[in-house]
Design an enzyme around this catalytic site. Sequence first.
Site, PDB file in Angstrom:
ATOM      1  N   TYR A  61     -89.771  61.463  -0.407  1.00 48.10           N
ATOM      2  CA  TYR A  61     -89.187  60.478  -1.319  1.00 48.10           C
ATOM      3  C   TYR A  61     -89.876  60.585  -2.685  1.00 48.10           C
ATOM      4  CZ  TYR A  61     -87.455  58.202   2.991  1.00 48.10           C
ATOM      5  OH  TYR A  61     -86.858  57.918   4.207  1.00 48.10           O
ATOM      6  N   PHE A 215     -73.642  49.181   0.517  1.00 46.87           N
ATOM      7  CA  PHE A 215     -72.178  49.010   0.510  1.00 46.87           C
ATOM      8  C   PHE A 215     -71.759  47.789   1.334  1.00 46.87           C
ATOM      9  CE2 PHE A 215     -67.796  50.047   1.813  1.00 46.87           C
ATOM     10  CZ  PHE A 215     -67.236  50.393   0.600  1.00 46.87           C
TER      11      PHE A 215
HETATM   12  N1  LIG Z   1     -85.121  58.556   8.372  1.00 50.85           N
HETATM   13  C1  LIG Z   1     -84.201  58.822   7.477  1.00 50.85           C
HETATM   14  O1  LIG Z   1     -83.601  59.888   7.471  1.00 50.85           O
HETATM   15  C2  LIG Z   1     -83.870  57.802   6.426  1.00 50.85           C
HETATM   16  C3  LIG Z   1     -82.707  57.936   5.644  1.00 50.85           C
HETATM   17  C4  LIG Z   1     -82.432  56.950   4.687  1.00 50.85           C
HETATM   18  C5  LIG Z   1     -83.287  55.858   4.531  1.00 50.85           C
HETATM   19  N2  LIG Z   1     -84.420  55.772   5.306  1.00 50.85           N
HETATM   20  C6  LIG Z   1     -85.346  54.626   5.185  1.00 50.85           C
HETATM   21  O2  LIG Z   1     -84.619  53.442   5.438  1.00 50.85           O
HETATM   22  C7  LIG Z   1     -84.781  52.525   4.370  1.00 50.85           C
HETATM   23  C8  LIG Z   1     -83.541  51.660   4.220  1.00 50.85           C
HETATM   24  O3  LIG Z   1     -82.379  52.436   4.038  1.00 50.85           O
HETATM   25  P1  LIG Z   1     -81.630  52.547   2.650  1.00 50.85           P
HETATM   26  O4  LIG Z   1     -82.513  52.063   1.563  1.00 50.85           O
HETATM   27  O5  LIG Z   1     -81.075  53.914   2.600  1.00 50.85           O
HETATM   28  O6  LIG Z   1     -80.342  51.621   2.804  1.00 50.85           O
HETATM   29  P2  LIG Z   1     -80.075  50.064   3.029  1.00 50.85           P
HETATM   30  O7  LIG Z   1     -81.312  49.383   3.426  1.00 50.85           O
HETATM   31  O8  LIG Z   1     -78.898  50.001   3.916  1.00 50.85           O
HETATM   32  O9  LIG Z   1     -79.600  49.598   1.579  1.00 50.85           O
HETATM   33  C9  LIG Z   1     -80.429  49.664   0.456  1.00 50.85           C
HETATM   34  C10 LIG Z   1     -79.603  49.333  -0.771  1.00 50.85           C
HETATM   35  O10 LIG Z   1     -79.088  48.018  -0.661  1.00 50.85           O
HETATM   36  C11 LIG Z   1     -79.530  47.197  -1.755  1.00 50.85           C
HETATM   37  N3  LIG Z   1     -79.833  45.871  -1.162  1.00 50.85           N
HETATM   38  C12 LIG Z   1     -80.858  45.553  -0.352  1.00 50.85           C
HETATM   39  N4  LIG Z   1     -80.768  44.275   0.046  1.00 50.85           N
HETATM   40  C13 LIG Z   1     -79.660  43.778  -0.532  1.00 50.85           C
HETATM   41  C14 LIG Z   1     -79.033  42.508  -0.518  1.00 50.85           C
HETATM   42  N5  LIG Z   1     -79.513  41.488   0.198  1.00 50.85           N
HETATM   43  N6  LIG Z   1     -77.897  42.343  -1.250  1.00 50.85           N
HETATM   44  C15 LIG Z   1     -77.382  43.367  -1.973  1.00 50.85           C
HETATM   45  N7  LIG Z   1     -77.925  44.579  -2.031  1.00 50.85           N
HETATM   46  C16 LIG Z   1     -79.058  44.792  -1.313  1.00 50.85           C
HETATM   47  C17 LIG Z   1     -80.718  47.920  -2.337  1.00 50.85           C
HETATM   48  O11 LIG Z   1     -80.810  47.742  -3.723  1.00 50.85           O
HETATM   49  P3  LIG Z   1     -82.140  47.164  -4.454  1.00 50.85           P
HETATM   50  O12 LIG Z   1     -83.274  48.054  -4.053  1.00 50.85           O
HETATM   51  O13 LIG Z   1     -81.804  47.286  -5.881  1.00 50.85           O
HETATM   52  O14 LIG Z   1     -82.277  45.764  -3.945  1.00 50.85           O
HETATM   53  C18 LIG Z   1     -80.380  49.385  -2.057  1.00 50.85           C
HETATM   54  O15 LIG Z   1     -79.521  49.890  -3.041  1.00 50.85           O
HETATM   55  C19 LIG Z   1     -85.110  53.420   3.169  1.00 50.85           C
HETATM   56  O16 LIG Z   1     -85.762  52.700   2.148  1.00 50.85           O
HETATM   57  C20 LIG Z   1     -85.972  54.469   3.806  1.00 50.85           C
HETATM   58  O17 LIG Z   1     -87.304  54.012   3.924  1.00 50.85           O
HETATM   59  C21 LIG Z   1     -84.702  56.726   6.244  1.00 50.85           C
END
Ligand SMILES: NC(=O)c1ccc[n+]([C@@H]2O[C@H](COP(=O)([O-])OP(=O)(O)OC[C@H]3O[C@@H](n4cnc5c(N)ncnc54)[C@H](OP(=O)(O)O)[C@@H]3O)[C@@H](O)[C@H]2O)c1
Length: 337
Positions: A61, A215
């Site tokens: 990252y 989304f």
């Molecule tokens: N193992 C893997 O392959 C893998 C792949 C992808 C991700 N990950 C891990 O999983 C974590 C979470 O996944 P993700 O960040 O991809 O997706 P997510 O948690 O589904 O969504 C994150 C997005 O949603 C927004 N958000 C968060 N809370 C919100 C709310 N209450 N209302 C509106 N928007 C909101 C965030 O924006 P803001 O930050 O601007 O609030 C960000 O753009 C990552 O940070 C990473 O550590 C792991």
Amino acid sequence: MTHPVLPTTELGTGGPLVGVQGLGCMGISEFYGPTDSDEARATLDAALEAGVTLFDTADMYGFGRNEEFVGPFVRANRDEVVIATKFAVERSEDDPTRRAIRNDPAYIRAAVDASLRRLGLDEIDLYYMHRRDPAVPLAESVGAMAELVEAGKVRHLGLSEVTGAELREAHAVHPIAAVQSEWSVFARDVERSAVPTAAELGVAFVPYSPLGRGFLTGAFQDAGKLVESDFRRTHPRYTGDNAVANGELLAPLREIARAHDATSAQVALAWVHQRAEVHGLTVVPIPGTRKRSRLAENTAAATLRLTAAELALLEPVADRVAGDRYPDMSTTSVGRE
Ligand SMILES: NC(=O)c1ccc[n+]([C@@H]2O[C@H](COP(=O)([O-])OP(=O)(O)OC[C@H]3O[C@@H](n4cnc5c(N)ncnc54)[C@H](OP(=O)(O)O)[C@@H]3O)[C@@H](O)[C@H]2O)c1
């Protein structure tokens, strides 16, 4: 409005005790557009105050910058924080989209030392294999990871994007505390084999992207309109015609949210917890946010319970989602099951 501190749970049999919701730190350094660093740093503190103790990063990252960002926070709160990081995705800043998957023992030994250096720690609490390279025998890779535990560089082991059969094989070499894979109202392929196998083996599940990369919250409708640097601009589910079709699937989330005076994000998080109950396993979703207001909103979801009728409304959604989970699915567990 203040909310009670999150309850805790054991992250897999013999694993660390963590708050039932973790924090994904990835977006702080890459993929989701520009970050206000001060607000992101304050969000880490607010998370810990709310009872979030599992913090998730990876060496890839921001080309190591995410580990460097969270390092001082982890060191300042070493007794409370459970820090998870990952190896396996080799990248180069010269060509940011290129990925090589590395599972060979020599790579793993070098990767852990680099992560420890960037984090400024002697030991990583949870060390995941981020992606699987089927060309390297799994027992060899997990054997090398187990040696890191013996050497005191790592406390617990995890795997990301693995099948049930791969989890079983790895767990026979060394206990696996957690599997981290995408699991949400929109992404349920893990329920076919990884989730039931984790339940059987006493391995915890750490759903990533539980908000469908934002989304599901309604925060954006078409990723094609996000800023140039945003990875979601290339995401098959959140762009073009698919984004329009998938947007229509969000109506039940909004309807359920209204009934509880909650938000769609909170409904999406409550859904993951209740699906885990159905499967009989421990789940610690790691929604990613860089903002204190969203952190408060997300942790408050821990007290939300959906009714059977509401769960039934969400049941058919995943099967109707248009588009793949990634632009390139070749490194995910899909297709190896
Ligand atoms: N193992 C893997 O392959 C893998 C792949 C992808 C991700 N990950 C891990 O999983 C974590 C979470 O996944 P993700 O960040 O991809 O997706 P997510 O948690 O589904 O969504 C994150 C997005 O949603 C927004 N958000 C968060 N809370 C919100 C709310 N209450 N209302 C509106 N928007 C909101 C965030 O924006 P803001 O930050 O601007 O609030 C960000 O753009 C990552 O940070 C990473 O550590 C792991």
